[in-house]
Design a protein around this motif. Structure first.
Motif, PDB file in Angstrom:
ATOM      1  N   SER A  19       0.834  -1.209   0.000  1.00  0.00           N
ATOM      2  CA  SER A  19       0.000   0.000   0.000  1.00  0.00           C
ATOM      3  C   SER A  19       0.866   1.255   0.000  1.00  0.00           C
ATOM      4  O   SER A  19       0.562   2.233  -0.690  1.00  0.00           O
ATOM      5  CB  SER A  19      -0.920   0.018   1.220  1.00  0.00           C
ATOM      6  N   GLU A  20       1.952   1.211   0.753  1.00  0.00           N
ATOM      7  CA  GLU A  20       2.873   2.352   0.798  1.00  0.00           C
ATOM      8  C   GLU A  20       3.565   2.551  -0.552  1.00  0.00           C
ATOM      9  O   GLU A  20       3.740   3.679  -1.011  1.00  0.00           O
ATOM     10  CB  GLU A  20       3.909   2.155   1.907  1.00  0.00           C
ATOM     11  N   VAL A  21       3.951   1.463  -1.190  1.00  0.00           N
ATOM     12  CA  VAL A  21       4.573   1.548  -2.509  1.00  0.00           C
ATOM     13  C   VAL A  21       3.610   2.194  -3.494  1.00  0.00           C
ATOM     14  O   VAL A  21       3.981   3.108  -4.242  1.00  0.00           O
ATOM     15  CB  VAL A  21       5.012   0.146  -3.000  1.00  0.00           C
ATOM     16  N   VAL A  22       2.381   1.749  -3.499  1.00  0.00           N
ATOM     17  CA  VAL A  22       1.371   2.302  -4.405  1.00  0.00           C
ATOM     18  C   VAL A  22       1.164   3.790  -4.118  1.00  0.00           C
ATOM     19  O   VAL A  22       1.116   4.618  -5.040  1.00  0.00           O
ATOM     20  CB  VAL A  22       0.039   1.531  -4.296  1.00  0.00           C
ATOM     21  N   ARG A  23       1.077   4.143  -2.837  1.00  0.00           N
ATOM     22  CA  ARG A  23       0.887   5.553  -2.473  1.00  0.00           C
ATOM     23  C   ARG A  23       2.036   6.408  -3.004  1.00  0.00           C
ATOM     24  O   ARG A  23       1.803   7.470  -3.583  1.00  0.00           O
ATOM     25  CB  ARG A  23       0.779   5.694  -0.954  1.00  0.00           C
ATOM     26  N   ARG A  24       3.259   5.919  -2.835  1.00  0.00           N
ATOM     27  CA  ARG A  24       4.420   6.677  -3.286  1.00  0.00           C
ATOM     28  C   ARG A  24       4.452   6.799  -4.799  1.00  0.00           C
ATOM     29  O   ARG A  24       4.788   7.858  -5.337  1.00  0.00           O
ATOM     30  CB  ARG A  24       5.709   6.037  -2.778  1.00  0.00           C
ATOM     31  N   LEU A  25       4.100   5.726  -5.499  1.00  0.00           N
ATOM     32  CA  LEU A  25       4.067   5.786  -6.959  1.00  0.00           C
ATOM     33  C   LEU A  25       2.987   6.754  -7.446  1.00  0.00           C
ATOM     34  O   LEU A  25       3.207   7.524  -8.388  1.00  0.00           O
ATOM     35  CB  LEU A  25       3.843   4.398  -7.554  1.00  0.00           C
ATOM     36  N   GLU A  26       1.825   6.728  -6.815  1.00  0.00           N
ATOM     37  CA  GLU A  26       0.739   7.618  -7.208  1.00  0.00           C
ATOM     38  C   GLU A  26       1.045   9.078  -6.904  1.00  0.00           C
ATOM     39  O   GLU A  26       0.588   9.974  -7.609  1.00  0.00           O
ATOM     40  CB  GLU A  26      -0.564   7.199  -6.528  1.00  0.00           C
ATOM     41  N   ALA A  27       1.819   9.320  -5.849  1.00  0.00           N
ATOM     42  CA  ALA A  27       2.163  10.690  -5.468  1.00  0.00           C
ATOM     43  C   ALA A  27       3.077  11.338  -6.501  1.00  0.00           C
ATOM     44  O   ALA A  27       3.074  12.568  -6.665  1.00  0.00           O
ATOM     45  CB  ALA A  27       2.825  10.702  -4.085  1.00  0.00           C
ATOM     46  N   GLY A  28       3.848  10.532  -7.200  1.00  0.00           N
ATOM     47  CA  GLY A  28       4.740  11.066  -8.223  1.00  0.00           C
ATOM     48  C   GLY A  28       5.960  11.740  -7.617  1.00  0.00           C
ATOM     49  O   GLY A  28       6.263  11.587  -6.437  1.00  0.00           O
ATOM     50  N   GLY A  29       6.663  12.499  -8.464  1.00  0.00           N
ATOM     51  CA  GLY A  29       7.838  13.215  -8.016  1.00  0.00           C
ATOM     52  C   GLY A  29       9.070  12.348  -7.880  1.00  0.00           C
ATOM     53  O   GLY A  29      10.081  12.776  -7.318  1.00  0.00           O
ATOM     54  N   LEU A  30       9.013  11.132  -8.380  1.00  0.00           N
ATOM     55  CA  LEU A  30      10.145  10.215  -8.298  1.00  0.00           C
ATOM     56  C   LEU A  30      10.892  10.209  -9.619  1.00  0.00           C
ATOM     57  O   LEU A  30      10.320  10.489 -10.670  1.00  0.00           O
ATOM     58  CB  LEU A  30       9.662   8.792  -7.991  1.00  0.00           C
ATOM     59  N   THR A  31      12.160   9.847  -9.549  1.00  0.00           N
ATOM     60  CA  THR A  31      12.903   9.660 -10.786  1.00  0.00           C
ATOM     61  C   THR A  31      12.416   8.375 -11.444  1.00  0.00           C
ATOM     62  O   THR A  31      11.750   7.548 -10.808  1.00  0.00           O
ATOM     63  CB  THR A  31      14.418   9.537 -10.515  1.00  0.00           C
ATOM     64  N   LEU A  32      12.791   8.212 -12.684  1.00  0.00           N
ATOM     65  CA  LEU A  32      12.419   6.991 -13.388  1.00  0.00           C
ATOM     66  C   LEU A  32      13.004   5.780 -12.671  1.00  0.00           C
ATOM     67  O   LEU A  32      12.314   4.774 -12.473  1.00  0.00           O
ATOM     68  CB  LEU A  32      12.907   7.037 -14.841  1.00  0.00           C
ATOM     69  N   GLU A  33      14.263   5.879 -12.257  1.00  0.00           N
ATOM     70  CA  GLU A  33      14.914   4.768 -11.568  1.00  0.00           C
ATOM     71  C   GLU A  33      14.195   4.438 -10.256  1.00  0.00           C
ATOM     72  O   GLU A  33      13.968   3.271  -9.944  1.00  0.00           O
ATOM     73  CB  GLU A  33      16.388   5.085 -11.299  1.00  0.00           C
ATOM     74  N   GLN A  34      13.828   5.447  -9.482  1.00  0.00           N
ATOM     75  CA  GLN A  34      13.101   5.226  -8.227  1.00  0.00           C
ATOM     76  C   GLN A  34      11.753   4.570  -8.497  1.00  0.00           C
ATOM     77  O   GLN A  34      11.336   3.663  -7.772  1.00  0.00           O
ATOM     78  CB  GLN A  34      12.898   6.541  -7.489  1.00  0.00           C
ATOM     79  N   SER A  35      11.083   5.030  -9.538  1.00  0.00           N
ATOM     80  CA  SER A  35       9.782   4.461  -9.889  1.00  0.00           C
ATOM     81  C   SER A  35       9.901   2.998 -10.277  1.00  0.00           C
ATOM     82  O   SER A  35       9.090   2.161  -9.866  1.00  0.00           O
ATOM     83  CB  SER A  35       9.148   5.249 -11.045  1.00  0.00           C
ATOM     84  N   ILE A  36      10.933   2.673 -11.051  1.00  0.00           N
ATOM     85  CA  ILE A  36      11.133   1.284 -11.462  1.00  0.00           C
ATOM     86  C   ILE A  36      11.446   0.415 -10.255  1.00  0.00           C
ATOM     87  O   ILE A  36      10.904  -0.689 -10.117  1.00  0.00           O
ATOM     88  CB  ILE A  36      12.253   1.188 -12.528  1.00  0.00           C
TER      89      ILE A  36
END
Length: 79
Positions: A19-36
């Motif tokens: 759930s935390e991973v999904v929240r962070r991905l949905e929040a955006g603001g991450l680099t491509l590498e962080q998102s992957i």
């Protein structure tokens, strides 16, 4: 919520982290590498949750089968 002996998180731990991973991905603001990296972690956590759920289904099915077919009753057993 204890971690299993082999280091695998419990179902509740995996679900919470997912759930935390999904929240962070949905929040955006991450680099491509962080998102992957987060996406890959989420995939692993989802697989862990699915394993726990499959195990629960098997245990439930076994319990239901035992309840439906309890075996011979003491009265029916020969002496």
């Amino acid at each position: 919520m204890a971690e299993e002996k082999d280091g695998t998180p419990s179902y509740e731990q995996a679900r919470e982290e997912l759930s935390e991973v999904v929240r962070r991905l949905e929040a955006g603001g991450l680099t491509l590498e962080q998102s992957i990296e987060l996406w890959e972690r989420g995939e692993k956590l989802a697989a862990i949750c699915e394993e726990w759920l499959q195990g629960a289904r098997v245990r439930l099915a076994a319990a239901m089968a035992q309840r439906e077919d309890p075996g011979p009753t003491p009265e029916a057993a020969p002496f």
